[in-house]
Design a protein around this motif. Structure first.
Motif, PDB file in Angstrom:
ATOM      1  N   SER A  43       0.835  -1.207   0.000  1.00  0.00           N
ATOM      2  CA  SER A  43       0.000   0.000   0.000  1.00  0.00           C
ATOM      3  C   SER A  43       0.863   1.249   0.000  1.00  0.00           C
ATOM      4  O   SER A  43       2.050   1.197   0.298  1.00  0.00           O
ATOM      5  CB  SER A  43      -0.924   0.020   1.230  1.00  0.00           C
ATOM      6  OG  SER A  43      -0.155   0.198   2.406  1.00  0.00           O
ATOM      7  N   GLY A  44       0.229   2.370  -0.359  1.00  0.00           N
ATOM      8  CA  GLY A  44       0.868   3.676  -0.237  1.00  0.00           C
ATOM      9  C   GLY A  44       1.501   4.231  -1.483  1.00  0.00           C
ATOM     10  O   GLY A  44       2.018   5.348  -1.460  1.00  0.00           O
ATOM     11  N   ILE A  54       3.495   7.120   3.505  1.00  0.00           N
ATOM     12  CA  ILE A  54       3.858   5.829   4.089  1.00  0.00           C
ATOM     13  C   ILE A  54       3.639   4.763   3.019  1.00  0.00           C
ATOM     14  O   ILE A  54       2.558   4.668   2.440  1.00  0.00           O
ATOM     15  CB  ILE A  54       2.985   5.502   5.328  1.00  0.00           C
ATOM     16  CG1 ILE A  54       3.169   6.563   6.419  1.00  0.00           C
ATOM     17  CG2 ILE A  54       3.277   4.091   5.847  1.00  0.00           C
ATOM     18  CD1 ILE A  54       4.509   6.545   7.120  1.00  0.00           C
ATOM     19  N   ILE A  55       4.684   3.987   2.749  1.00  0.00           N
ATOM     20  CA  ILE A  55       4.618   2.934   1.743  1.00  0.00           C
ATOM     21  C   ILE A  55       4.972   1.614   2.426  1.00  0.00           C
ATOM     22  O   ILE A  55       5.988   1.521   3.123  1.00  0.00           O
ATOM     23  CB  ILE A  55       5.587   3.210   0.577  1.00  0.00           C
ATOM     24  CG1 ILE A  55       5.322   4.600   0.000  1.00  0.00           C
ATOM     25  CG2 ILE A  55       5.447   2.138  -0.507  1.00  0.00           C
ATOM     26  CD1 ILE A  55       6.412   5.109  -0.894  1.00  0.00           C
ATOM     27  N   GLN A  56       4.119   0.608   2.217  1.00  0.00           N
ATOM     28  CA  GLN A  56       4.342  -0.709   2.807  1.00  0.00           C
ATOM     29  C   GLN A  56       4.719  -1.709   1.708  1.00  0.00           C
ATOM     30  O   GLN A  56       4.073  -1.756   0.661  1.00  0.00           O
ATOM     31  CB  GLN A  56       3.084  -1.202   3.513  1.00  0.00           C
ATOM     32  CG  GLN A  56       2.695  -0.337   4.691  1.00  0.00           C
ATOM     33  CD  GLN A  56       1.500  -0.931   5.407  1.00  0.00           C
ATOM     34  OE1 GLN A  56       1.560  -2.046   5.912  1.00  0.00           O
ATOM     35  NE2 GLN A  56       0.407  -0.184   5.438  1.00  0.00           N
ATOM     36  N   TYR A  57       5.762  -2.487   1.990  1.00  0.00           N
ATOM     37  CA  TYR A  57       6.262  -3.486   1.051  1.00  0.00           C
ATOM     38  C   TYR A  57       6.328  -4.849   1.737  1.00  0.00           C
ATOM     39  O   TYR A  57       6.431  -4.928   2.961  1.00  0.00           O
ATOM     40  CB  TYR A  57       7.703  -3.181   0.615  1.00  0.00           C
ATOM     41  CG  TYR A  57       8.007  -1.766   0.261  1.00  0.00           C
ATOM     42  CD1 TYR A  57       7.814  -1.304  -1.034  1.00  0.00           C
ATOM     43  CD2 TYR A  57       8.532  -0.884   1.202  1.00  0.00           C
ATOM     44  CE1 TYR A  57       8.122  -0.002  -1.382  1.00  0.00           C
ATOM     45  CE2 TYR A  57       8.835   0.424   0.862  1.00  0.00           C
ATOM     46  CZ  TYR A  57       8.633   0.860  -0.430  1.00  0.00           C
ATOM     47  OH  TYR A  57       8.947   2.139  -0.754  1.00  0.00           O
ATOM     48  N   LEU A  58       6.343  -5.878   0.925  1.00  0.00           N
ATOM     49  CA  LEU A  58       6.780  -7.207   1.361  1.00  0.00           C
ATOM     50  C   LEU A  58       8.054  -7.489   0.587  1.00  0.00           C
ATOM     51  O   LEU A  58       8.137  -7.224  -0.616  1.00  0.00           O
ATOM     52  CB  LEU A  58       5.749  -8.280   1.032  1.00  0.00           C
ATOM     53  CG  LEU A  58       4.586  -8.432   1.994  1.00  0.00           C
ATOM     54  CD1 LEU A  58       3.636  -9.529   1.508  1.00  0.00           C
ATOM     55  CD2 LEU A  58       5.054  -8.737   3.404  1.00  0.00           C
ATOM     56  N   LYS A  66      10.036 -13.861   4.420  1.00  0.00           N
ATOM     57  CA  LYS A  66       9.246 -12.714   3.983  1.00  0.00           C
ATOM     58  C   LYS A  66       9.186 -11.685   5.115  1.00  0.00           C
ATOM     59  O   LYS A  66       8.908 -12.034   6.260  1.00  0.00           O
ATOM     60  CB  LYS A  66       7.834 -13.163   3.620  1.00  0.00           C
ATOM     61  CG  LYS A  66       7.238 -12.386   2.476  1.00  0.00           C
ATOM     62  CD  LYS A  66       5.936 -13.000   2.021  1.00  0.00           C
ATOM     63  CE  LYS A  66       6.134 -13.941   0.886  1.00  0.00           C
ATOM     64  NZ  LYS A  66       5.904 -13.461  -0.422  1.00  0.00           N
ATOM     65  N   THR A  67       9.472 -10.433   4.778  1.00  0.00           N
ATOM     66  CA  THR A  67       9.540  -9.364   5.766  1.00  0.00           C
ATOM     67  C   THR A  67       8.688  -8.195   5.314  1.00  0.00           C
ATOM     68  O   THR A  67       8.714  -7.809   4.143  1.00  0.00           O
ATOM     69  CB  THR A  67      11.008  -8.884   5.914  1.00  0.00           C
ATOM     70  OG1 THR A  67      11.820 -10.000   6.262  1.00  0.00           O
ATOM     71  CG2 THR A  67      11.139  -7.809   6.952  1.00  0.00           C
ATOM     72  N   LYS A  68       7.956  -7.612   6.233  1.00  0.00           N
ATOM     73  CA  LYS A  68       7.220  -6.386   5.938  1.00  0.00           C
ATOM     74  C   LYS A  68       8.163  -5.213   6.186  1.00  0.00           C
ATOM     75  O   LYS A  68       8.903  -5.188   7.163  1.00  0.00           O
ATOM     76  CB  LYS A  68       5.989  -6.273   6.839  1.00  0.00           C
ATOM     77  CG  LYS A  68       5.071  -5.139   6.437  1.00  0.00           C
ATOM     78  CD  LYS A  68       3.836  -5.141   7.331  1.00  0.00           C
ATOM     79  CE  LYS A  68       2.636  -4.676   6.551  1.00  0.00           C
ATOM     80  NZ  LYS A  68       1.431  -4.661   7.389  1.00  0.00           N
TER      81      LYS A  68
END
Length: 155
Positions: A43-44, A54-58, A66-68
């Motif tokens: 998102s973001g 704010i940007i969310q990645y995996l 796998k890390t957020k």
């Protein structure tokens, strides 16, 4: 508490405008990240970059884990630089400055990353064996992809 710095520069035969449009679009990060890292924006990234974004990645940086990763865009000067800071993720500190400036025949792109590892002395022990080589590999991949996309700069 050890804080490390990764410093990279790359010249490309493109305009400031083209460099800025590419680098300031979070959706392009997947293009310049190795496939094995499984990079995915959660998102973001649905609007142009702005301070406070704010940007969310995996991401899967090592061992298939796998890390957020949550970043905030903290500073922007249009067509000159922007800063992203990790708010949640694998590092105890991640502060990444992206600079671009005009040079003869194109632009110079500069990345300065200040980072700290978690786990105290254990983090410092794995830095030269795992973390530093992995970051070097990721940024080498990024440089090669940018050269493929925009052409190699010849001086």
């Amino acid at each position: 508490m050890k804080i490390y710095t990764l410093h990279k520069k790359q010249n490309l035969p493109i305009s400031i405008k083209m460099a800025w449009e590419f680098l300031s679009n979070p959706n392009n990060l997947k293009t310049i990240t190795p496939d094995y890292m499984g990079f995915k924006i959660i998102s973001g990234a649905d609007r142009p970059m702005y301070e406070g974004q704010i940007i969310q990645y995996l991401v899967t940086p090592v061992l298939g884990i796998k890390t957020k990763w949550v970043s905030e865009i903290t500073h922007i000067v249009d067509q000159k630089y922007f800063v992203d800071e990790q708010r949640f993720g694998p590092y105890a500190l991640w502060h990444h400055k992206h600079f671009i400036k005009a040079i003869d025949g194109g632009v110079e792109m500069e990345d300065i990353i200040n980072y700290k590892l978690p786990f105290g002395v254990l983090g410092e022990l794995v830095h030269p064996i795992v973390v530093k080589p992995k970051l070097e590999e990721i940024f080498s991949y990024r440089a090669k992809k940018l050269e493929e996309l925009f052409g190699i700069y010849n001086t």
